[in-house]
Design an enzyme around this catalytic site. Structure first.
Site, PDB file in Angstrom:
ATOM      1  N   GLY A  89       0.775  -1.236   0.000  1.00 30.21           N
ATOM      2  CA  GLY A  89       0.000   0.000   0.000  1.00 30.21           C
ATOM      3  C   GLY A  89       0.802   1.280   0.000  1.00 30.21           C
ATOM      4  O   GLY A  89       0.289   2.353  -0.317  1.00 30.21           O
ATOM      5  N   ASP A 113      -4.388  -9.054   6.934  1.00 28.40           N
ATOM      6  CA  ASP A 113      -3.358  -8.957   7.969  1.00 28.40           C
ATOM      7  C   ASP A 113      -2.488 -10.203   7.824  1.00 28.40           C
ATOM      8  O   ASP A 113      -2.974 -11.332   8.020  1.00 28.40           O
ATOM      9  CB  ASP A 113      -4.045  -8.917   9.348  1.00 28.40           C
ATOM     10  CG  ASP A 113      -3.039  -8.865  10.493  1.00 28.40           C
ATOM     11  OD1 ASP A 113      -1.837  -9.141  10.264  1.00 28.40           O
ATOM     12  OD2 ASP A 113      -3.465  -8.571  11.621  1.00 28.40           O
ATOM     13  N   VAL A 114      -1.221 -10.018   7.489  1.00 28.69           N
ATOM     14  CA  VAL A 114      -0.367 -11.172   7.182  1.00 28.69           C
ATOM     15  C   VAL A 114      -0.077 -12.054   8.395  1.00 28.69           C
ATOM     16  O   VAL A 114       0.464 -13.142   8.244  1.00 28.69           O
ATOM     17  CB  VAL A 114       0.969 -10.753   6.509  1.00 28.69           C
ATOM     18  CG1 VAL A 114       0.723 -10.096   5.166  1.00 28.69           C
ATOM     19  CG2 VAL A 114       1.806  -9.869   7.429  1.00 28.69           C
ATOM     20  N   SER A 126      17.001  -6.388   6.192  1.00 28.04           N
ATOM     21  CA  SER A 126      17.419  -5.008   6.447  1.00 28.04           C
ATOM     22  C   SER A 126      18.873  -5.016   6.896  1.00 28.04           C
ATOM     23  O   SER A 126      19.352  -6.017   7.456  1.00 28.04           O
ATOM     24  CB  SER A 126      16.555  -4.409   7.567  1.00 28.04           C
ATOM     25  OG  SER A 126      17.122  -3.205   8.059  1.00 28.04           O
ATOM     26  N   LYS A 141      14.723  -9.300  11.344  1.00 25.08           N
ATOM     27  CA  LYS A 141      15.347  -9.193  10.016  1.00 25.08           C
ATOM     28  C   LYS A 141      16.486 -10.191   9.851  1.00 25.08           C
ATOM     29  O   LYS A 141      16.770 -10.645   8.741  1.00 25.08           O
ATOM     30  CB  LYS A 141      15.826  -7.764   9.781  1.00 25.08           C
ATOM     31  CG  LYS A 141      14.683  -6.754   9.628  1.00 25.08           C
ATOM     32  CD  LYS A 141      13.685  -7.175   8.573  1.00 25.08           C
ATOM     33  CE  LYS A 141      12.767  -6.060   8.126  1.00 25.08           C
ATOM     34  NZ  LYS A 141      11.720  -6.529   7.180  1.00 25.08           N
ATOM     35  N   TYR A 164      13.372  -5.649  15.930  1.00 21.68           N
ATOM     36  CA  TYR A 164      13.435  -5.540  14.461  1.00 21.68           C
ATOM     37  C   TYR A 164      14.685  -6.235  13.917  1.00 21.68           C
ATOM     38  O   TYR A 164      14.615  -6.941  12.904  1.00 21.68           O
ATOM     39  CB  TYR A 164      13.425  -4.059  14.102  1.00 21.68           C
ATOM     40  CG  TYR A 164      13.349  -3.730  12.631  1.00 21.68           C
ATOM     41  CD1 TYR A 164      12.145  -3.856  11.929  1.00 21.68           C
ATOM     42  CD2 TYR A 164      14.465  -3.251  11.946  1.00 21.68           C
ATOM     43  CE1 TYR A 164      12.072  -3.517  10.584  1.00 21.68           C
ATOM     44  CE2 TYR A 164      14.386  -2.917  10.611  1.00 21.68           C
ATOM     45  CZ  TYR A 164      13.193  -3.043   9.929  1.00 21.68           C
ATOM     46  OH  TYR A 164      13.118  -2.705   8.598  1.00 21.68           O
TER      47      TYR A 164
END
Ligand SMILES: NC(=O)c1ccc[n+]([C@@H]2O[C@H](COP(=O)([O-])OP(=O)(O)OC[C@H]3O[C@@H](n4cnc5c(N)ncnc54)[C@H](O)[C@@H]3O)[C@@H](O)[C@H]2O)c1
Length: 249
Positions: free
Chosen positions: A15, A60-61, A139, A155, A151
């Site tokens: 999106g 929603d994954v 990332s 990742k 995070y």
């Protein structure tokens, strides 16, 4: 180069930001694209307006039933699922001593559970047709990043996940690779500036000094690499982590 005519792509988190640029890029190369996000955005409409094929699917994954039904909807609409870009993501930064369990779980779940559920659902079609491309978003934070224990763990986890998908699915004509962006100018990085009270332009200028090519990234920089990994020409590349950071590391 890399004609995607006849291919069907699912881009999660399509999106906005990197996902939106990827959806646009894949559609521009001829793929029919499902723009998957929590809520419908203008991206699919923009692609259709400019002559491409796209649908918006709200999903929603992290929800297994929603993911299964999203993938089946895409296959019903376009006839197959050939390319999956696991791009949906969130950040909930905090230093370790302040990080809540909720923010740990939310980040791990969105990236790892989400990527797992989407890959598991999509491989049903890919294995059957003996062709598929899975591209996961890692990332540079996977290498360690202050305030991002959740995070960076997610990742880094994506890198191991990607390599395992490559090992398991290669025999079915499916490749799995990850792109690992550095600083890309999107709402995600803008929100970091807002939260920390730093002017976004000041933050970018500081980042640019540390980047070899002396600029921050654009969503299109990442989309270009994803497009290569999504096409026929990358068929002998699998299990790789490609850093898209304008730097040597
Ligand atoms: N921007 C950067 O500098 C950067 C750097 C490295 C990696 N990444 C990764 O690239 C991806 C895209 O980042 P971005 O900067 O475009 O982020 P963004 O915040 O601009 O966009 C992320 C999109 O994911 C969607 N999303 C979040 N949770 C979801 C869920 N549960 N189900 C479905 N959709 C969901 C959001 O609604 C949003 O549209 C993320 O995985 C991010 O971690 C970004």
């Amino acid at each position: 180069m890399n004609d995607l005519a006849g291919k069907v792509a699912v881009v999660t988190g399509g999106g906005r930001g990197i996902g939106a640029a990827t959806a646009q890029k894949l559609a521009g190369l001829g793929a029919a694209v499902a723009v998957v996000d929590l809520a419908e955005t203008v991206v699919a409409k923009e692609i259709s307006k400019s002559g491409g094929r796209a649908i918006a699917v709200s999903c929603d994954v992290t929800d297994p039933d929603a993911v299964d039904s999203m993938v089946d909807t895409v296959a019903d609409e376009f006839g197959s699922v050939d390319i999956l870009v696991n791009n949906a993501g969130i950040i909930r930064d905090d230093l370790l001593f302040k990080m809540s369990v909720e923010n740990w779980d939310a980040v791990i779940s969105t990236h790892l559970r989400g990527g797992f559920l989407c890959a598991k659902a999509a491989q049903r079609y890919m294995v059957e047709q003996k062709w598929g491309r899975i591209v996961n978003l890692s990332s540079t934070s996977a290498l360690g990043s202050r305030g991002q224990a959740n995070y960076s763990a997610a990742k880094a986890g994506i890198q191991g996940f990607t390599k395992t998908l490559a090992v398991e699915l290669g025999r079915y004509g499916i490749t799995a690779n990850a792109v690992a962006p550095g600083f890309i100018e999107t709402e995600m990085t803008r929100s970091v500036a807002e939260r920390t009270g730093i002017d976004f332009d000041v933050m970018k200028a500081a980042a640019e000094k540390e980047i070899a090519v002396r600029r921050v990234g654009r969503p299109e920089d990442v989309a270009n690499v994803i497009a290569f990994l999504a096409g026929e020409e990358s068929s002998y590349v699998t299990g790789q982590i490609i850093y898209v950071s304008g730097s040597a590391d």
